[in-house]
Design a protein around this motif. Structure first.
Motif, mmCIF file in Angstrom:
data_model
loop_
_atom_site.group_PDB
_atom_site.id
_atom_site.type_symbol
_atom_site.label_atom_id
_atom_site.label_comp_id
_atom_site.label_asym_id
_atom_site.label_seq_id
_atom_site.Cartn_x
_atom_site.Cartn_y
_atom_site.Cartn_z
ATOM 1 N N LYS A 219 -0.124 2.338 25.837
ATOM 2 C CA LYS A 219 -1.344 1.389 26.762
ATOM 3 C C LYS A 219 -2.200 2.334 26.479
ATOM 4 O O LYS A 219 -1.959 3.698 25.990
ATOM 5 C CB LYS A 219 -0.445 1.333 28.241
ATOM 6 C CG LYS A 219 -1.018 2.475 29.139
ATOM 7 C CD LYS A 219 -0.353 2.244 30.322
ATOM 8 C CE LYS A 219 -0.506 3.539 30.629
ATOM 9 N NZ LYS A 219 -0.722 3.676 32.887
ATOM 10 N N VAL A 220 -3.689 1.391 26.579
ATOM 11 C CA VAL A 220 -5.005 2.273 26.076
ATOM 12 C C VAL A 220 -5.916 1.629 27.351
ATOM 13 O O VAL A 220 -6.077 -0.007 27.825
ATOM 14 C CB VAL A 220 -5.275 1.845 24.732
ATOM 15 C CG1 VAL A 220 -7.072 1.795 25.104
ATOM 16 C CG2 VAL A 220 -4.752 2.368 23.667
ATOM 17 N N ASP A 221 -6.738 2.312 28.099
ATOM 18 C CA ASP A 221 -6.983 1.830 29.166
ATOM 19 C C ASP A 221 -8.783 2.359 28.520
ATOM 20 O O ASP A 221 -8.882 2.980 27.830
ATOM 21 C CB ASP A 221 -7.129 3.181 30.090
ATOM 22 C CG ASP A 221 -6.306 2.856 31.270
ATOM 23 O OD1 ASP A 221 -5.624 1.456 31.180
ATOM 24 O OD2 ASP A 221 -5.392 3.971 31.786
ATOM 25 N N VAL A 222 -9.255 0.847 28.619
ATOM 26 C CA VAL A 222 -11.390 0.574 28.072
ATOM 27 C C VAL A 222 -11.539 -0.077 29.241
ATOM 28 O O VAL A 222 -10.894 -0.561 30.529
ATOM 29 C CB VAL A 222 -11.149 -0.019 27.197
ATOM 30 C CG1 VAL A 222 -10.213 -0.012 25.871
ATOM 31 C CG2 VAL A 222 -10.023 -1.800 27.460
ATOM 32 N N ILE B 175 -15.654 -4.449 32.674
ATOM 33 C CA ILE B 175 -14.689 -5.216 32.251
ATOM 34 C C ILE B 175 -13.688 -3.897 32.394
ATOM 35 O O ILE B 175 -13.524 -2.912 31.862
ATOM 36 C CB ILE B 175 -14.404 -5.757 31.645
ATOM 37 C CG1 ILE B 175 -12.476 -6.657 31.843
ATOM 38 C CG2 ILE B 175 -14.303 -5.692 30.178
ATOM 39 C CD1 ILE B 175 -12.107 -7.889 31.231
ATOM 40 N N LYS B 176 -12.328 -3.605 33.465
ATOM 41 C CA LYS B 176 -11.566 -2.225 33.673
ATOM 42 C C LYS B 176 -10.764 -3.063 32.574
ATOM 43 O O LYS B 176 -9.874 -4.180 33.465
ATOM 44 C CB LYS B 176 -11.657 -1.897 33.820
ATOM 45 C CG LYS B 176 -12.301 -0.656 34.944
ATOM 46 C CD LYS B 176 -12.284 0.105 35.774
ATOM 47 C CE LYS B 176 -13.295 1.145 35.977
ATOM 48 N NZ LYS B 176 -13.395 2.468 37.214
ATOM 49 N N ALA B 177 -10.070 -2.999 31.738
ATOM 50 C CA ALA B 177 -8.671 -3.426 31.315
ATOM 51 C C ALA B 177 -7.462 -2.794 31.030
ATOM 52 O O ALA B 177 -7.812 -1.479 29.836
ATOM 53 C CB ALA B 177 -8.497 -4.537 30.952
ATOM 54 N N THR B 178 -5.787 -2.131 31.203
ATOM 55 C CA THR B 178 -5.433 -1.651 30.002
ATOM 56 C C THR B 178 -4.466 -2.378 28.490
ATOM 57 O O THR B 178 -4.477 -3.837 29.463
ATOM 58 C CB THR B 178 -4.320 -1.685 31.032
ATOM 59 O OG1 THR B 178 -4.838 -0.365 32.012
ATOM 60 C CG2 THR B 178 -3.158 -0.597 29.798
ATOM 61 N N LEU B 179 -4.980 -2.496 27.594
ATOM 62 C CA LEU B 179 -4.137 -2.888 26.576
ATOM 63 C C LEU B 179 -2.943 -2.737 26.304
ATOM 64 O O LEU B 179 -2.256 -1.327 25.821
ATOM 65 C CB LEU B 179 -4.947 -2.861 24.916
ATOM 66 C CG LEU B 179 -6.548 -2.881 25.147
ATOM 67 C CD1 LEU B 179 -7.949 -2.285 23.651
ATOM 68 C CD2 LEU B 179 -6.939 -3.884 25.675
ATOM 69 N N LEU B 180 -1.869 -4.092 26.167
ATOM 70 C CA LEU B 180 -0.296 -3.229 25.875
ATOM 71 C C LEU B 180 -0.433 -3.548 24.715
ATOM 72 O O LEU B 180 -0.061 -4.646 24.027
ATOM 73 C CB LEU B 180 0.050 -4.109 26.876
ATOM 74 C CG LEU B 180 0.157 -3.102 28.321
ATOM 75 C CD1 LEU B 180 0.468 -4.384 29.580
ATOM 76 C CD2 LEU B 180 0.566 -1.826 29.117
ATOM 77 N N GLY B 181 0.811 -2.533 24.130
ATOM 78 C CA GLY B 181 0.851 -3.101 22.251
ATOM 79 C C GLY B 181 1.817 -2.076 21.851
ATOM 80 O O GLY B 181 2.379 -0.705 22.521
ATOM 81 N N GLU B 182 1.282 -1.375 20.361
ATOM 82 C CA GLU B 182 2.466 -0.697 19.520
ATOM 83 C C GLU B 182 1.770 -0.868 18.099
ATOM 84 O O GLU B 182 0.357 -1.071 17.591
ATOM 85 C CB GLU B 182 3.784 -1.201 19.625
ATOM 86 C CG GLU B 182 4.043 -2.831 18.907
ATOM 87 C CD GLU B 182 5.479 -2.727 18.663
ATOM 88 O OE1 GLU B 182 6.613 -2.310 18.729
ATOM 89 O OE2 GLU B 182 5.901 -3.847 18.405
ATOM 90 N N HIS B 183 2.462 0.029 17.538
ATOM 91 C CA HIS B 183 0.962 0.133 16.388
ATOM 92 C C HIS B 183 1.412 -1.225 15.682
ATOM 93 O O HIS B 183 2.683 -1.299 15.216
ATOM 94 C CB HIS B 183 1.395 1.862 15.191
ATOM 95 C CG HIS B 183 1.006 1.555 13.832
ATOM 96 N ND1 HIS B 183 -0.440 1.856 14.007
ATOM 97 C CD2 HIS B 183 1.630 1.624 12.692
ATOM 98 C CE1 HIS B 183 -1.036 2.292 12.607
ATOM 99 N NE2 HIS B 183 0.378 1.592 11.692
ATOM 100 N N TYR B 184 0.028 -1.490 14.790
ATOM 101 C CA TYR B 184 0.664 -2.527 14.223
ATOM 102 C C TYR B 184 1.520 -2.832 13.149
ATOM 103 O O TYR B 184 1.652 -1.735 12.093
ATOM 104 C CB TYR B 184 -0.686 -3.171 13.377
ATOM 105 C CG TYR B 184 -0.399 -4.831 12.560
ATOM 106 C CD1 TYR B 184 0.149 -5.564 13.511
ATOM 107 C CD2 TYR B 184 -0.731 -4.425 11.388
ATOM 108 C CE1 TYR B 184 -0.477 -6.959 12.066
ATOM 109 C CE2 TYR B 184 -0.420 -5.324 10.679
ATOM 110 C CZ TYR B 184 -0.301 -6.915 11.407
ATOM 111 O OH TYR B 184 0.078 -7.638 10.288
#
Length: 143
Positions: A50-53, A97-106
Motif C-alpha cells: 500500500k502507498v498513501d498519497v 484527495i487522500k487515498a491509499t493505493l493497494l497493489g503489488e509490483h507489476y
C-alpha cells in the motif's frame, strides 16, 4: 439508473474515460481504476502493498487531473500494479484527495498487458457533475 464503475467512450485519437460513483470519492476512485484497466487487468492484482498519497488542486478539475496523473506515475514510474484504492478524504472546498493505493509490483505474466499505454492525463472533454444523486466524471487520456 445503475451505471458500471467505469466505461469508455469513442474518441478520435485517445480514450475518453467515464466513471461513476454514489459519492465523489467513489467516482474519483473508479476513474483511476478505469485508467489503469486500460493498460492491465486490475482484477488480477493482489493488494499486498500500500502507498498513501495526497494530491491537491486549485479546483476540482485540477484535482482530478492531478489525481489521475499521480496514479499514472505510480504505475508507469514505480511499476506498481494497483488493483484497489481506498479514498480516505476528498475535500471539495480546498480541493484535496487522500487515498491509499493497494497493489503489488507489476508483473506482465500475472497482470497481463492490454496493448495500450496511457501516456498522460488531459483536460480534454473533462467534466465533473452530479446527475440524479450519482456522480459522473469524464476526461480524455493520451495513449
Amino acid at each position: 439508473m445503475k451505471h458500471p464503475r467505469f466505461e469508455y467512450g469513442d474518441h478520435t485519437a485517445d480514450i475518453l474515460v467515464i466513471a461513476y460513483g454514489q459519492s465523489l470519492p467513489e467516482a474519483f476512485k473508479n476513474a483511476a481504476l478505469g485508467v489503469l484497466n486500460i493498460m492491465y487487468d486490475t482484477s488480477r492484482v493482489n493488494p499486498i502493498s500500500k502507498v498513501d498519497v495526497e494530491v491537491n488542486g486549485d479546483d476540482l478539475e485540477q484535482l482530478l487531473f492531478n489525481w489521475i496523473d499521480e496514479v499514472i506515475y505510480w504505475f508507469d514510474g514505480k511499476k506498481m500494479a494497483i488493483g484497489d484504492i481506498t479514498v480516505s478524504e476528498l475535500n471539495e472546498n480546498k480541493p484535496k484527495i487522500k487515498a491509499t493505493l493497494l497493489g503489488e509490483h507489476y508483473d506482465l505474466g500475472r497482470h497481463g498487458f492490454r496493448g495500450t499505454i496511457v501516456k498522460a492525463m488531459t483536460y480534454n472533454m473533462m467534466s465533473i457533475e452530479r446527475i440524479n444523486g450519482e456522480f459522473k466524471v469524464q476526461f480524455v487520456v493520451d495513449i
